[in-house]
Scaffold this active site. Structure first.
Site, PDB file in Angstrom:
ATOM      1  N   HIS A  56       0.803  -1.216   0.000  1.00  0.00           N
ATOM      2  CA  HIS A  56       0.000   0.000   0.000  1.00  0.00           C
ATOM      3  C   HIS A  56       0.839   1.270   0.000  1.00  0.00           C
ATOM      4  CE1 HIS A  56      -3.725  -2.170   0.333  1.00  0.00           C
ATOM      5  NE2 HIS A  56      -3.354  -2.745   1.475  1.00  0.00           N
ATOM      6  N   GLU A 158      -5.751 -11.547   8.052  1.00  0.00           N
ATOM      7  CA  GLU A 158      -6.560 -10.327   8.006  1.00  0.00           C
ATOM      8  C   GLU A 158      -7.898 -10.547   7.305  1.00  0.00           C
ATOM      9  OE1 GLU A 158      -4.312  -7.444   5.726  1.00  0.00           O
ATOM     10  OE2 GLU A 158      -3.304  -9.026   4.603  1.00  0.00           O
ATOM     11  N   ASP A 184      -8.471  -4.763   7.799  1.00  0.00           N
ATOM     12  CA  ASP A 184      -9.040  -5.733   6.866  1.00  0.00           C
ATOM     13  C   ASP A 184      -9.776  -6.844   7.604  1.00  0.00           C
ATOM     14  OD1 ASP A 184      -8.509  -4.820   4.226  1.00  0.00           O
ATOM     15  OD2 ASP A 184      -6.400  -5.289   4.499  1.00  0.00           O
TER      16      ASP A 184
END
Length: 267
Positions: A56, A158, A184
């Protein structure tokens, strides 16, 4: 081990292993910026680890070699979150010099075995020979077994599928730690953007993973939003805790400076 090898080891995952061996939490910072100067500045702090985020964050495998070189020169363990659970991504990270690899979206024992195997050479795994950073060392790359011993495989749980498979995941040989992605995890289990602070159910999800890790003798890690969260979960047995990101630290420092100026501004 030679002095040169010992120096490499101290810049590898030994710092994390030392703390975990003493049952002490390791606190780290996440690097979202694709800048070797930022990586070096963070690595020169007293954080136990700095993780370069290729999933990310803004960095890619193109910037990774110079970022890890800067971190090694500052004496900190280079940790890398790869974009996905792809053996090519994992091998690229460790070939470049990552001392630990964080692998996202591990949902089963099969996924965990895939990640662990990519971190290590045969017969323990499937990593192919090509540690490019080793060519910069005076005495060459470390032997395969030592590289296997040095690297840490950290899998992320997650999702609901990962949660349901947690006992199988922590039983996979070569998995050193489970890193919980609470955002998540809450999203995937139907709790939206709720956190442990405002949802007993989300709190229980995280605790379930922490307890599974404890039973298996595997380190539990957690991505935290702030210092308070990190200290809270350190008290509940989590031993790898990310406290902040470089982008957040930069913004907060700017805000604090501006607040100070405004507080002292005449009139």
């Amino acid at each position: 081990m030679t002095a040169a090898h010992d120096g490499i080891a101290r810049r590898s995952a030994d710092r994390l292993r030392d703390r975990w061996g003493e049952d002490r939490p390791a606190f780290g910072v996440w690097s979202m910026l694709a800048d070797p100067a930022v990586a070096e500045l963070l690595a020169a702090t007293e954080f136990d680890y700095v993780c370069v985020d290729l999933q990310h964050g803004l960095g890619t495998f193109s910037e990774l070699p110079t970022m890890l070189q800067a971190m090694r020169s500052a004496g900190r363990a280079p940790v890398v979150r790869v974009p996905w659970n792809d053996p090519a991504h994992v091998m690229r990270a460790v070939d470049t010099g990552a001392a630990a690899v964080v692998v996202p979206m591990v949902n089963s024992a099969h996924d965990a075995r895939l990640a662990a195997a990519a971190c290590r050479f045969p017969p323990a795994g499937v990593r192919s020979w090509g540690p490019m950073w080793g060519d910069a060392r005076r005495d060459g790359a470390l032997p395969p077994q030592q590289q296997d011993d040095d690297v840490l495989c950290i899998v992320m749980v997650e999702t609901r599928a990962g949660l349901e498979a947690i006992d199988d995941i922590v039983a996979v040989p070569g998995v050193d730690a489970v890193y919980i992605g609470p955002n998540d995890l809450a999203l995937g289990c139907g709790y939206g953007r709720q956190s442990y602070r405002d949802s007993e159910e989300v709190d229980a999800l995280i605790q379930r993973i922490v307890e599974a890790c404890r039973r298996a003798g595997v380190v539990a890690g957690l991505h935290c939003s702030d210092v308070e969260m990190a200290l809270h979960w350190a008290g509940r047995g989590v031993r790898m805790l990310t406290v902040a990101t470089d982008t957040t630290l930069l913004r907060r420092a700017a805000d604090q400076t501006l607040d100070g100026l405004r507080a002292g501004r005449p009139g």
